[in-house]
Motif scaffolding. Structure first.
Motif, short mmCIF file in Angstrom:
data_model
loop_
_atom_site.label_atom_id
_atom_site.label_comp_id
_atom_site.label_asym_id
_atom_site.label_seq_id
_atom_site.Cartn_x
_atom_site.Cartn_y
_atom_site.Cartn_z
N VAL A 123 0.76 -1.13 -0.15
CA VAL A 123 0.06 0.17 0.02
C VAL A 123 0.33 1.36 -0.18
CG1 VAL A 123 -2.02 1.20 1.35
CG2 VAL A 123 -1.76 -1.42 0.96
N ILE A 141 1.62 5.09 0.18
CA ILE A 141 0.18 6.15 0.47
C ILE A 141 1.11 7.35 -0.50
CG2 ILE A 141 -0.05 8.02 2.01
CD1 ILE A 141 -1.52 4.51 2.35
N ILE A 182 -2.98 5.11 -2.50
CA ILE A 182 -3.67 6.10 -1.75
C ILE A 182 -3.77 7.61 -1.70
CG2 ILE A 182 -5.32 6.44 -0.03
CD1 ILE A 182 -4.97 3.09 0.62
N ASP A 183 -4.03 8.03 -2.40
CA ASP A 183 -3.45 9.71 -1.83
C ASP A 183 -5.13 10.23 -2.47
OD1 ASP A 183 -2.74 12.21 -2.45
OD2 ASP A 183 -1.21 11.63 -3.48
N TRP A 216 -9.24 10.40 1.08
CA TRP A 216 -7.91 9.83 2.26
C TRP A 216 -8.10 8.43 2.63
CZ3 TRP A 216 -5.67 14.33 3.85
CH2 TRP A 216 -6.18 15.31 4.02
N PRO A 217 -6.76 8.05 3.39
CA PRO A 217 -6.47 6.87 3.86
C PRO A 217 -7.26 6.45 4.77
CG PRO A 217 -4.46 8.03 3.81
CD PRO A 217 -5.42 9.31 2.93
N ASP A 218 -7.80 7.27 5.68
CA ASP A 218 -8.44 6.64 6.68
C ASP A 218 -10.11 6.57 5.83
OD1 ASP A 218 -6.84 6.87 9.15
OD2 ASP A 218 -8.38 9.05 9.64
N LEU A 268 -9.06 2.74 4.19
CA LEU A 268 -8.10 1.72 4.82
C LEU A 268 -9.23 0.49 5.79
CD1 LEU A 268 -5.16 3.01 6.23
CD2 LEU A 268 -5.34 2.26 4.15
N VAL A 290 3.09 -0.76 4.11
CA VAL A 290 3.25 -0.01 3.66
C VAL A 290 3.90 1.30 3.65
CG1 VAL A 290 1.84 2.24 5.01
CG2 VAL A 290 1.06 0.03 5.25
N ALA A 343 4.59 5.72 3.39
CA ALA A 343 4.65 6.42 3.35
C ALA A 343 5.40 7.11 2.26
CB ALA A 343 3.82 7.14 4.26
N ASP A 398 0.37 10.65 5.49
CA ASP A 398 1.03 9.98 6.43
C ASP A 398 0.61 9.56 6.90
OD1 ASP A 398 1.81 10.05 3.51
OD2 ASP A 398 4.38 11.25 4.52
N PRO A 406 -2.33 6.51 8.03
CA PRO A 406 -1.92 5.18 8.37
C PRO A 406 -0.92 4.96 8.31
CG PRO A 406 -1.67 6.71 5.87
CD PRO A 406 -2.19 7.42 6.75
#
Lengths: 117, 234
Positions: free
Chosen positions: B82, B84, B107-108, B128-130, B133, B144, B146, B154, B157
């Motif tokens: 993953v 970021i 993810i971005d 958004w990562p949140d 995820l 992961v 970042a 960053d 996550p």
């Protein structure tokens, strides 16, 4: 690491489930042990139905024919069988692994009801 | 094998849940069973063997103390990466990691970066990562990295990856940047032992200069963690 089931259904374990749910009689062959140079790793699978259709690989082509023939028996008797192949085997003249390795293959039926006691 | 047991095994495999199918070899046709890594194995004579197999991901025969043999069909999820940040490094890292056998997700939340043109093949999520995820569940078979330089993107996550026990967690940034990151993450409740797992400055120390070279350095450390890390096969 073992790969996850393939979305395009070339995964033997996924196929075994699919075929059995379709009502086909199915056996699953698994490489349980290898010695020396073996073409497929421990855990490799081959799925076979009662017509002799198969998918997957336990040896990269060397002994699949013999495993499929045995699997058709396993499907009809519903009893698992353990097969061993290799150059040291007395059947080497018939089927064997040209790479010089030996493999042990478990062939088991996929049952749709509890196994007989 | 019972068809319902096979279905449960396959469901675990498609759901990225590790599972081991245990088959007695000495008594043909005797019942098989399925175990997961969080099952209570207290008192089970095979507990150590099973734990070791979950770490190595390798199938094989084990000896029961009663002298019989059992075959363990071990399934662990394929490694996933993953990223970021839909940044330049990621554009180089995505195809490299895919060639090396990883499932890759980028993810971005910045829609100018996270475009299908820059990341063909459906690998990028402009969120958004949140927010994602939950569906891109982090697990010990996931790495992961970042790469945005932006704490707003960053930090969350990174915390989630450390908490989930991801096998590799790396963060881009200078030593100074990383020092500030340490202050923020410890403040947010990350333990020092967890924080010290972070690969930072990110990547193998090969003098990487361009984004593509940094991608090589990051992938090298990810593979090192996968193959030689504490949880890897002996």
């Amino acid at each position: 690491m073992q790969s996850a089931p393939d979305a395009n259904a070339s995964d033997p374990l996924a196929l075994a489930e699919t075929w059995a749910r379709e009502g086909r009689d199915v056996a699953l062959a698994t490489v349980v042990e290898t010695w020396g140079s073996a073409p497929r790793p421990v855990g490799a699978h081959l799925v076979i139905d009662s017509e002799g259709n198969f998918e997957g690989s336990v040896s990269g082509g060397c002994v699949e024919g013999a495993v499929v023939a045995e699997a058709v028996d396993v499907i009809s008797t519903k009893k698992p069988a353990m097969l061993e192949f290799g150059v040291a085997d007395e059947t080497a003249w018939r089927v064997g692994l040209s790479c010089g390795g030996r493999i042990r293959v478990l062939v088991e039926p996929v049952t749709r009801e509890p196994a007989p006691a | 094998m019972d068809i319902d047991l096979l279905s449960r095994f396959n469901a675990a495999r498609t759901g990225r849940r590790p599972a081991i199918l245990i088959t007695p070899l000495d008594a043909p046709g005797s019942p098989q069973r399925l175990v997961g890594p969080s099952d209570d194995m207290t008192g089970d004579p095979l507990a150590d063997d099973i734990a070791r197999r979950f770490r190595s991901g390798k199938s094989g025969i084990v000896e029961h103390p009663d002298g019989t043999q059992l075959f363990l069909t071990v399934s662990v999820p394929p490694p996933r990466l993953v990223l970021i940040g839909a940044v330049h490094i990621s554009q180089a890292l995505v195809p490299m990691a895919q060639i090396a056998g990883f499932d890759v997700v980028v993810i971005d939340p910045r829609t100018a970066f996270a475009t299908p043109e820059r990341f063909p093949g459906g690998t990028v999520l402009a969120e958004w990562p949140d927010d994602v995820l939950g569906e891109v569940a982090l697990d010990p078979y996931t790495a992961v990295a970042a790469l945005t330089h932006d704490p707003k993107i960053d930090d969350a996550p990174l915390r989630a990856a450390l908490a989930a026990g991801c096998f590799y967690v790396g963060a881009l940034g200078s030593r100074k940047t990383h020092g500030k990151r340490r202050d923020r993450l410890l403040e947010a409740g990350v333990g020092t032992a967890d924080f010290d797992r972070l690969d930072a400055p990110i990547g193998a120390d090969i003098g990487a200069a361009s984004p593509a070279e940094i991608a090589v350095a990051v992938l090298a450390n990810i593979i090192h963690a996968l193959r030689k890390g504490p949880e890897a096969a002996s």
